[in-house]
Design a protein around this motif. Structure first.
Motif, PDB file in Angstrom:
ATOM      1  N   ASN A   1      -5.710 -14.798  -1.471  1.00 50.74           N
ATOM      2  CA  ASN A   1      -5.694 -13.518  -0.757  1.00 50.74           C
ATOM      3  C   ASN A   1      -4.389 -13.421   0.026  1.00 50.74           C
ATOM      4  O   ASN A   1      -4.102 -14.268   0.875  1.00 50.74           O
TER       5      ASN A   1
ATOM      6  N   TYR B   1       1.780 -17.705   4.717  1.00 46.82           N
ATOM      7  CA  TYR B   1       1.079 -16.825   3.798  1.00 46.82           C
ATOM      8  C   TYR B   1       1.557 -17.099   2.371  1.00 46.82           C
ATOM      9  O   TYR B   1       2.654 -17.654   2.168  1.00 46.82           O
TER      10      TYR B   1
ATOM     11  N   ASP C   1      -6.661 -20.649   6.125  1.00 44.00           N
ATOM     12  CA  ASP C   1      -7.880 -19.893   5.833  1.00 44.00           C
ATOM     13  C   ASP C   1      -8.247 -19.975   4.353  1.00 44.00           C
ATOM     14  O   ASP C   1      -9.435 -20.006   3.997  1.00 44.00           O
TER      15      ASP C   1
ATOM     16  N   HIS D   1      -4.575 -13.858   3.799  1.00 45.19           N
ATOM     17  CA  HIS D   1      -5.093 -15.098   4.377  1.00 45.19           C
ATOM     18  C   HIS D   1      -3.978 -16.132   4.481  1.00 45.19           C
ATOM     19  O   HIS D   1      -3.168 -16.288   3.553  1.00 45.19           O
TER      20      HIS D   1
ATOM     21  N   GLU E   1     -11.851 -21.630   3.289  1.00 45.40           N
ATOM     22  CA  GLU E   1     -12.870 -20.650   2.861  1.00 45.40           C
ATOM     23  C   GLU E   1     -14.083 -21.321   2.247  1.00 45.40           C
ATOM     24  O   GLU E   1     -15.234 -20.978   2.557  1.00 45.40           O
TER      25      GLU E   1
END
Length: 366
Positions: free
Chosen positions: A140, A185, A147, A143, A151
């Motif tokens: 994602n 990211y 993260d 995210h 997840e």
């Protein structure tokens, strides 16, 4: 494909020649040891008589995407599932993961049949993790790396130290020091780093089996060797098993213990990877091997496209494209009629060498 793959440079079991060519990228000076896989051990993952069909177009006959498959993966073993696009290998992998419910046959894990309740599938997917071919699409973009890896822990209600688990998974995936990547990211990472983050997201749940669907297809050649070496190190360090789905025989040559060649919904040849790829018996496997760089002899160019899975031909499903039948060799072996009319049958699971080909069987006993 790794730049070395298929070049004929292979020193020792499972592509150590290729591994040595990537030593600098892998930051290792010793070959990756292969754990012993007991031939008598029960399979960790097993498909028994597996079928997956989809409704036909405009009320036509159903498409038999997976049409009777027996396949075993043992603990600590890497099995490569190879075949051209559209042969059913991704559908088979999805069925083994419980993402597609079989229309026939069964899947078992650890000796227990796979159940399809939400609770059972959630528990199963903690033990069996998927690695997709496109790391950019798998992550994602909103995210952070932290993260993305955490997840799975959150979905499965992890009760330990989340930060410690995420850091350990990133380290195992070769991203060190992991804390430097926590707040990055996906767009800030290279393609190889993104794939390592995807692998870390699978490792964080401490699975027993990885299903990798074209795990290096979207990566540069210089990075592919690094990811393949990483998978081998994870197998050696953690005892992981893996099913690697690929169209790339060079990848299979360099990473797998055992090979299963798939064509039109069926496994048509299986056995030890070196045995199959150095002396392929099925004409389809021979044709795929013939077009690799450095292959001996003239390349075999198959005519036409694979048949429609809703209209699988009688007899051997490969016979309409088979160079052995077209050349008259099958006629001389006395099996041309069988090739056109008799189904060679479904290969058994297990690790023994097998081939679903009338000509190969006839010439082997001649």
């Amino acid at each position: 494909m790794c730049a070395c793959a298929g070049s004929g440079a292979r020193a020792g079991p499972r592509g150590r020649g290729c591994e040595e060519r990537h030593m600098t990228e892998r930051q290792t000076t010793t070959p990756v040891p292969s754990p012993e896989v007991s031939p008598t051990a029960p399979p960790l993952l097993s498909a028994q008589g597996l079928h997956v069909t989809y409704p036909g177009r405009n009320g036509g006959p159903p498409a038999r995407a997976v049409d009777g498959v027996e396949l075993d993966v043992r603990a600590g073993e890497i099995v490569a599932l190879v075949g051209e696009s559209g042969c059913g290998k991704t559908t088979l992998a999805r069925a083994l993961l419980g993402l597609v419910r079989p229309t026939g046959g069964s899947v078992s894990f650890g000796g227990e049949p796979l159940e399809y309740s939400a609770r059972a599938l959630k528990a199963y997917r903690r033990r069996v993790q998927l690695i997709l071919q496109d790391p950019t699409g798998s992550l994602n973009p909103r995210h952070t790396v932290y993260d993305a890896v955490a997840e799975g822990l959150r979905i499965h209600g992890h009760r330990g130290d989340e930060r410690e688990a995420v850091a350990a998974a990133l380290s195992r995936a070769g991203l060190r020091p992991p804390e430097r990547l926590f707040l990055r990211y996906p767009h800030e990472l290279s393609g190889g780093q993104r794939q390592r983050v995807v692998i870390a997201g699978a490792l964080v749940l401490e699975p027993e089996l990885l299903v990798a669907d074209e795990p290096v297809a979207s990566l540069d050649a210089s990075v592919r060797g690094e990811i393949l070496a990483l998978l081998l190190r994870l197998r050696a360090a953690l005892g992981l098993s893996a099913l690697v789905v690929t169209h790339d025989l060079g990848l299979a040559w360099n990473i797998a213990d055992r090979l299963a060649v798939m064509y039109l919904g069926r496994i048509v040849e299986t056995g030890d990877v070196e045995q199959v790829l150095t002396a392929p018996r099925h004409p389809y496997t021979q044709a795929m091997m013939s077009v690799l760089p450095g292959a001996a002899g003239a390349p075999v160019v198959l005519t036409g496209e694979p048949p429609d899975p809703s209209r699988i031909p009688s007899g051997c499903r490969f016979h309409a494209r088979c160079q052995i039948l077209a050349s008259g060799e099958a006629e001389r072996a006395g099996v041309a009629g069988a090739c056109r009319d008799e189904d060679p049958g479904v290969l058994e699971g297990g690790d023994q060498a097998q081939v679903a080909c009338h000509w190969a069987r006839a010439t082997a006993t001649a």
